[in-house]
Design a protein around this motif. Structure first.
Motif, PDB file in Angstrom:
ATOM      1  N   UNK A 167      69.410  30.533  84.383  1.00  8.42           N
ATOM      2  CA  UNK A 167      68.264  29.679  84.687  1.00  8.42           C
ATOM      3  C   UNK A 167      68.140  29.416  86.178  1.00  8.42           C
ATOM      4  N   UNK A 168      66.891  29.208  86.590  1.00  8.04           N
ATOM      5  CA  UNK A 168      66.556  29.109  88.006  1.00  8.04           C
ATOM      6  C   UNK A 168      65.675  27.890  88.238  1.00  8.04           C
ATOM      7  N   UNK A 169      66.037  27.070  89.211  1.00  7.64           N
ATOM      8  CA  UNK A 169      65.203  25.932  89.588  1.00  7.64           C
ATOM      9  C   UNK A 169      63.959  26.464  90.286  1.00  7.64           C
ATOM     10  N   UNK A 170      62.814  26.040  89.818  1.00  4.22           N
ATOM     11  CA  UNK A 170      61.552  26.518  90.391  1.00  4.22           C
ATOM     12  C   UNK A 170      60.498  26.549  89.308  1.00  4.22           C
ATOM     13  N   UNK A 171      60.279  27.702  88.750  1.00  2.14           N
ATOM     14  CA  UNK A 171      59.325  27.798  87.652  1.00  2.14           C
ATOM     15  C   UNK A 171      57.890  27.634  88.079  1.00  2.14           C
ATOM     16  N   UNK A 172      57.105  27.078  87.170  1.00  2.00           N
ATOM     17  CA  UNK A 172      55.665  26.985  87.377  1.00  2.00           C
ATOM     18  C   UNK A 172      55.301  26.101  88.559  1.00  2.00           C
ATOM     19  N   UNK A 173      56.212  25.236  88.986  1.00  2.00           N
ATOM     20  CA  UNK A 173      55.912  24.346  90.096  1.00  2.00           C
ATOM     21  C   UNK A 173      55.712  25.126  91.403  1.00  2.00           C
ATOM     22  N   UNK A 174      56.198  26.370  91.432  1.00  2.00           N
ATOM     23  CA  UNK A 174      56.015  27.215  92.620  1.00  2.00           C
ATOM     24  C   UNK A 174      54.785  28.115  92.530  1.00  2.00           C
ATOM     25  N   UNK A 175      54.154  28.178  91.367  1.00  2.00           N
ATOM     26  CA  UNK A 175      52.980  29.034  91.210  1.00  2.00           C
ATOM     27  C   UNK A 175      51.770  28.417  91.905  1.00  2.00           C
ATOM     28  N   UNK A 197      52.045  32.883  86.608  1.00  2.00           N
ATOM     29  CA  UNK A 197      52.757  34.034  87.174  1.00  2.00           C
ATOM     30  C   UNK A 197      54.212  34.060  86.723  1.00  2.00           C
ATOM     31  N   UNK A 198      54.877  32.909  86.743  1.00  2.00           N
ATOM     32  CA  UNK A 198      56.293  32.872  86.390  1.00  2.00           C
ATOM     33  C   UNK A 198      56.525  33.301  84.952  1.00  2.00           C
ATOM     34  N   UNK A 199      55.805  32.709  84.022  1.00  2.00           N
ATOM     35  CA  UNK A 199      56.027  33.041  82.617  1.00  2.00           C
ATOM     36  C   UNK A 199      55.606  34.469  82.308  1.00  2.00           C
ATOM     37  N   UNK A 200      54.477  34.901  82.831  1.00  2.00           N
ATOM     38  CA  UNK A 200      54.014  36.262  82.581  1.00  2.00           C
ATOM     39  C   UNK A 200      54.997  37.286  83.137  1.00  2.00           C
ATOM     40  N   UNK A 242      59.663  29.444  80.548  1.00  2.00           N
ATOM     41  CA  UNK A 242      59.297  28.849  81.835  1.00  2.00           C
ATOM     42  C   UNK A 242      58.711  27.477  81.608  1.00  2.00           C
ATOM     43  N   UNK A 243      59.185  26.523  82.383  1.00  2.00           N
ATOM     44  CA  UNK A 243      58.637  25.178  82.355  1.00  2.00           C
ATOM     45  C   UNK A 243      58.122  24.813  83.730  1.00  2.00           C
ATOM     46  N   UNK A 244      57.806  23.558  83.898  1.00  2.00           N
ATOM     47  CA  UNK A 244      57.281  23.115  85.185  1.00  2.00           C
ATOM     48  C   UNK A 244      58.320  23.221  86.286  1.00  2.00           C
ATOM     49  N   UNK A 245      59.596  22.960  85.976  1.00  4.96           N
ATOM     50  CA  UNK A 245      60.623  22.852  87.008  1.00  4.96           C
ATOM     51  C   UNK A 245      61.665  23.957  86.993  1.00  4.96           C
ATOM     52  N   UNK A 246      61.669  24.791  85.978  1.00  4.32           N
ATOM     53  CA  UNK A 246      62.675  25.853  85.913  1.00  4.32           C
ATOM     54  C   UNK A 246      62.194  26.954  84.983  1.00  4.32           C
ATOM     55  N   UNK A 247      62.851  28.083  85.077  1.00  4.24           N
ATOM     56  CA  UNK A 247      62.602  29.182  84.148  1.00  4.24           C
ATOM     57  C   UNK A 247      63.906  29.928  83.957  1.00  4.24           C
ATOM     58  N   UNK A 301      51.866  28.249  81.141  1.00  8.92           N
ATOM     59  CA  UNK A 301      51.310  29.487  80.586  1.00  8.92           C
ATOM     60  C   UNK A 301      50.128  29.995  81.405  1.00  8.92           C
ATOM     61  N   UNK A 302      49.602  29.162  82.319  1.00 10.66           N
ATOM     62  CA  UNK A 302      48.472  29.573  83.138  1.00 10.66           C
ATOM     63  C   UNK A 302      47.142  29.306  82.463  1.00 10.66           C
ATOM     64  N   UNK A 303      46.088  29.782  83.102  1.00 11.75           N
ATOM     65  CA  UNK A 303      44.735  29.652  82.561  1.00 11.75           C
ATOM     66  C   UNK A 303      44.148  31.048  82.366  1.00 11.75           C
ATOM     67  N   UNK A 304      43.060  31.102  81.639  1.00 12.75           N
ATOM     68  CA  UNK A 304      42.422  32.402  81.412  1.00 12.75           C
ATOM     69  C   UNK A 304      42.022  33.041  82.740  1.00 12.75           C
ATOM     70  N   UNK A 305      41.513  32.227  83.668  1.00 14.60           N
ATOM     71  CA  UNK A 305      41.069  32.766  84.954  1.00 14.60           C
ATOM     72  C   UNK A 305      42.246  33.283  85.780  1.00 14.60           C
ATOM     73  N   UNK A 306      43.312  32.481  85.864  1.00 16.07           N
ATOM     74  CA  UNK A 306      44.439  32.884  86.707  1.00 16.07           C
ATOM     75  C   UNK A 306      45.183  34.080  86.127  1.00 16.07           C
TER      76      UNK A 306
END
Length: 560
Positions: free
Chosen positions: A179-187, A194-197, A229-234, A307-312
């Motif tokens: 596991x890595x500190x970061x995740x979606x909060x860096x997208x 981007x992180x989860x995909x 992937x969560x807000x703070x880690x993945x 998980x992102x949005x349809x546009x992103x």
């Protein structure tokens, strides 16, 4: 997709035919047996699982029948399987059910038409997955022991990556997490998801394995790699029978360090991600929660779902995903954890050998979100028979000791015996369901309540919910409520300790976001130390009705 329904049905039909008349490879039997064996072991890991096992088999005639069933399953031959397929999966015994959107075309008008569709075309037997060329094993490396704390052995690889090993005596499974500190909060907003995909695309091929080989190797080990992937880690997790830990670490190391992230694989995962976004919009529980989070955190990364949005999602490229892997996986604030009945040093040395390509760097710095200073409401309408409201307030963050008081407030309020359920559903009949929970994030917290009600009762349901929050601000909870909540939280935590996966998650969470591994031993003490006055103070400090957020999905156009 609906337009592929007929073709999917034909492929299933043809593969069943192959099972009845074709041959079966030895490798297929080994794979199925290992998957079954691992599932069997997982079920017996906890007391609840063992109790259910005994009760089910006793109801079928005797608890010892389970042992006999396991033996017969593991000794079944290819001939046995084919004979059962011919007897029970015969074409004349088949039935078909198609569950489709109202707007999708009819697949078959009757049984005759369906049989005609199934008989069209044909497919060959699925090709065997080619064996992976033997690669030169990496040089043996040793991890350096840094300390022993709270029952956890902390090692460092040559690259200073922390390796945490927690021994669980008698455990038949080894649970592994990277596991890595970061995740979606860096997208960035335009790259949300981007992180989860990217993490999920990593499972679709490496420089030494195809997607099929990764899947087969995972199943031969009795597990499957999960990317989350969560807000703070993945990260990535895998559990296997403890005897297969070395092979599991080699496989996981390959996926984490050497993914190809090919364009076609990304497109497959993009389609899945877009489908998940569409399903979220139709979810009357998760989507109001999503709207409330967006209202609360706005443009901060916490305001966008991992998980992102349809546009992103449509804009993310394979090149961006590969760059993401290079900068946020290979060089990252990574930690590797193992919970198993193993020798800690031997396990850490295996990790040092298989994960030598990871370099440690500091966690990303991200600004704290600002909670709105006034009421914020995000609402949408659906053709539904109910209205769902997610009503939220700020709450203590993961690093704030007040989070234990907030958690107990949620326990008092929620559940079948909780205040909200008792008052709003049982007494006032305002809700189909009502819940409350506190969500702790690294930089902020959020206390979310949820109520599903009839559209015409939206206003009175909201007022009822706010009245319950007012009671929490104005009065202390009773001694009975406090004791019951503490016993529930402490008891639930004790039950979770039977699960190796839960132990792994607790250990990694304390390392990444806590004050240290000593937290593992302090949970019950901190919970029991909370007072009714502290809970009221938290309610007064956080539950300001003029600073609430709401996510609403209003039901319209359908009366039941």
């Amino acid at each position: 997709e609906p337009e592929n329904t007929a073709e999917a049905a034909r492929v299933i039909w043809d593969q069943l035919h192959q099972l009845r008349v074709g041959s079966m490879e030895d490798g297929e039997l080994v794979r199925v047996r290992r998957i079954f064996e691992a599932r069997w072991v997982r079920r017996l890991e906890t007391a609840e699982g063992r109790a259910n096992y005994l009760a089910e088999w006793e109801a079928l005639g005797g608890w010892r029948l389970g042992e006999e069933y396991f033996k017969q399953y593991m000794s079944a031959s290819a001939g046995d399987i084919q004979r059962v397929a011919r007897n029970h999966l015969a074409e004349e015994r088949a039935a078909a059910l198609v569950y489709r959107p109202e707007t999708a075309p009819v697949v078959a008008v009757d049984a005759t038409d369906m049989k005609r569709i199934l008989g069209e075309g044909g497919s060959e037997r699925l090709p065997a997955i080619p064996p992976r060329p033997q690669s030169t094993p990496p040089e043996k490396q040793s991890a350096e022991l840094e300390k022993e704390e709270a029952g956890v052995s902390v090692f460092r690889t040559a690259e200073k990556v922390p390796v945490l090993v927690r021994r669980k005596a008698g455990a038949p499974l080894a649970n592994i997490g990277v596991f890595i500190v970061g995740g979606a909060i860096e997208d960035e907003a335009e790259q949300a998801g981007l992180t989860l995909l990217s993490a999920r695309t990593m499972l679709k091929g490496t420089t030494t394995r195809t997607a099929a080989q990764i899947a087969e190797d995972s199943e031969m080990l009795g597990g499957s790699i999960s990317a989350s992937a969560g807000s703070d880690s993945f990260g990535f997790s895998l559990s296997v029978p403890v005897s297969r830990l070395p092979e599991a670490l080699e496989l996981l190391g390959d996926v984490v360090q050497r993914p190809t992230i090919a364009g076609d694989a990304l497109e497959v995962e993009r389609a899945v991600a877009l489908s998940n976004v569409a399903m979220l919009r139709d979810d009357m529980y998760r989507y109001p929660m999503r709207l409330a989070s967006s209202a609360a955190f706005g443009s901060h990364p916490y305001g966008t779902p991992p998980m992102g949005t349809e546009e992103s999602l449509r804009l993310i490229t394979a090149e961006q995903a590969r760059e993401w892997h290079k900068s946020r996986v290979l060089e990252s604030s990574v930690v590797i954890g193992i919970v198993a009945d193993v020798d800690a040093r031997e396990a850490a040395d295996l990790v040092a050998r298989e994960f030598s390509g990871l370099q440690l760097k500091r966690p990303p710095k991200v600004g704290k979100p600002r909670w709105p200073k006034s009421v914020k409401i995000a609402a949408e309408s659906r053709d539904k028979a109910q209205t769902a409201i997610a009503l939220g307030f700020p709450a203590p963050s993961r690093s704030d000791d007040l989070r234990f008081a907030a958690s107990l407030i949620a326990t008092v309020a929620s559940g079948l015996g909780g205040r909200f359920f008792d008052e709003l559903r049982d007494r006032q009949s305002l809700a189909y369901t009502v819940q409350a929970a506190v969500h702790e994030k690294r930089l902020a917290g959020m206390f979310l309540s949820y109520i599903a009600t009839s559209p015409e009762k939206e206003g009175v349901a909201r007022a009822g919910l706010l009245a319950e929050f007012a009671k929490l601000r104005e009065h202390t909870v009773s001694a009975e409520e406090l004791t019951r909540a503490k016993e529930y939280v402490v008891g639930s935590h004790a039950i979770s300790q039977e699960s190796g996966a839960a132990l792994l998650g607790e250990m990694l969470d304390a390392w990444m976001f806590g004050e240290g591994l000593q937290e593992i031993l302090e949970h019950d003490t901190r919970v029991r130390a909370v007072t009714a006055d502290q809970m009221r103070d938290v309610a007064r400090g956080y539950f300001d009705p003029e600073k609430r957020v709401e996510g609403i999905v209003r039901g319209v156009g359908r009366i039941v």
